[in-house]
Design a protein around this motif. Structure first.
Motif, PDB file in Angstrom:
ATOM      1  N   UNK A 173       0.970   1.819 -17.315  1.00 20.48           N
ATOM      2  CA  UNK A 173       0.151   2.442 -16.262  1.00 20.48           C
ATOM      3  C   UNK A 173       1.055   3.011 -15.169  1.00 20.48           C
ATOM      4  N   UNK A 174       2.044   2.238 -14.747  1.00 20.59           N
ATOM      5  CA  UNK A 174       2.963   2.694 -13.686  1.00 20.59           C
ATOM      6  C   UNK A 174       3.709   3.950 -14.114  1.00 20.59           C
ATOM      7  N   UNK A 175       4.171   3.982 -15.345  1.00 21.51           N
ATOM      8  CA  UNK A 175       4.898   5.155 -15.833  1.00 21.51           C
ATOM      9  C   UNK A 175       3.969   6.362 -15.956  1.00 21.51           C
ATOM     10  N   UNK A 176       2.765   6.137 -16.467  1.00 21.57           N
ATOM     11  CA  UNK A 176       1.799   7.233 -16.599  1.00 21.57           C
ATOM     12  C   UNK A 176       1.438   7.808 -15.227  1.00 21.57           C
ATOM     13  N   UNK A 177       1.345   6.930 -14.221  1.00 24.20           N
ATOM     14  CA  UNK A 177       1.012   7.393 -12.863  1.00 24.20           C
ATOM     15  C   UNK A 177       2.250   7.841 -12.091  1.00 24.20           C
ATOM     16  N   UNK A 178       3.392   7.836 -12.755  1.00 28.53           N
ATOM     17  CA  UNK A 178       4.673   8.277 -12.174  1.00 28.53           C
ATOM     18  C   UNK A 178       5.032   7.512 -10.899  1.00 28.53           C
ATOM     19  N   UNK A 179       4.836   6.189 -10.958  1.00 22.39           N
ATOM     20  CA  UNK A 179       5.192   5.334  -9.825  1.00 22.39           C
ATOM     21  C   UNK A 179       6.703   5.134  -9.803  1.00 22.39           C
ATOM     22  N   UNK A 238       0.819  -1.217   0.000  1.00 21.75           N
ATOM     23  CA  UNK A 238       0.000   0.000   0.000  1.00 21.75           C
ATOM     24  C   UNK A 238       0.853   1.268   0.000  1.00 21.75           C
ATOM     25  N   UNK A 239       1.848   1.268  -0.862  1.00 21.31           N
ATOM     26  CA  UNK A 239       2.757   2.394  -1.022  1.00 21.31           C
ATOM     27  C   UNK A 239       2.233   3.245  -2.177  1.00 21.31           C
ATOM     28  N   UNK A 240       1.954   4.511  -1.909  1.00 18.87           N
ATOM     29  CA  UNK A 240       1.422   5.407  -2.944  1.00 18.87           C
ATOM     30  C   UNK A 240       2.374   5.565  -4.128  1.00 18.87           C
ATOM     31  N   UNK A 241       3.658   5.258  -3.935  1.00 18.82           N
ATOM     32  CA  UNK A 241       4.629   5.411  -5.019  1.00 18.82           C
ATOM     33  C   UNK A 241       4.803   4.122  -5.828  1.00 18.82           C
ATOM     34  N   UNK A 242       3.954   3.123  -5.553  1.00 18.93           N
ATOM     35  CA  UNK A 242       4.104   1.822  -6.203  1.00 18.93           C
ATOM     36  C   UNK A 242       2.829   1.389  -6.920  1.00 18.93           C
TER      37      UNK A 242
END
Length: 173
Positions: A119-125, A87-91
């Motif tokens: 999706x991860x890149x678009x959400x800047x994870x 539950x890490x907002x950066x992941x």
């Protein structure tokens, strides 16, 4: 090979997700577990109620891989509080990449993984993570090939059997 199309799933795709989920889980894990335990897991994990709840969770997304009119696999990703553990907002968590065994080696898993990466890149994870059963050598190899490394382990319970999942992640740049 026929082209494969990924489409975002909605509640209307419930039966398709149930069918793919049950079939692929059974194909992959039945030989390692008792029939009773597998059937109980399939009934509980792919129940309409449980899957509808997952489909309606704002921080979860499902994508179905289609070959013509045939569903051949699916992806489920989670962010924020929808993640199963960290539950890490950066992941971003890849909770499921399921592909029918008839399509192994046809790059369906790679297409689904590439969608998760997009999706991860678009959400800047900052990273993508997942859990994979240590005995699922095909999946462990797939994730390693895609740049994932083991960072921890956890117990996955299938009925009364405790199985070890490798926790793997890929740091994004």
């Amino acid at each position: 090979m026929t082209s494969i199309v990924l489409k975002k799933a909605s509640a209307g795709d419930l039966e398709t997700l149930q069918q793919i989920g049950k079939e692929t889980f059974y194909e992959t894990f039945a030989k390692y577990n008792s029939e009773d335990e597998i059937q109980k897991y399939l009934t509980e994990s792919f129940s309409s109620e449980k899957l509808l709840k997952e489909l309606n969770t704002p921080d979860s997304q499902f994508f179905i891989a289609w070959e013509k009119e045939n569903p051949i696999g699916y992806l489920k990703v989670n962010s924020g509080k929808a993640q199963t553990e960290l539950q890490d907002e950066t992941a971003l968590e890849i909770e499921r990449i399921y592909v029918k065994s008839s399509h192994y080696g046809k790059k369906v898993g790679q297409l689904l993984y590439d969608k998760a990466l997009e999706i991860a890149l678009r959400q800047q994870k900052k990273y993508i993570w997942l859990g994979v059963w240590e005995e699922n050598k095909r999946a462990v190899s797939f994730y390693s090939k895609n740049g994932f490394t083991e960072f921890d382990q956890h117990i996955f319970r299938l009925g009364s059997d405790e199985q070890t999942d490798l926790m793997m992640k890929k740091v994004l740049e």
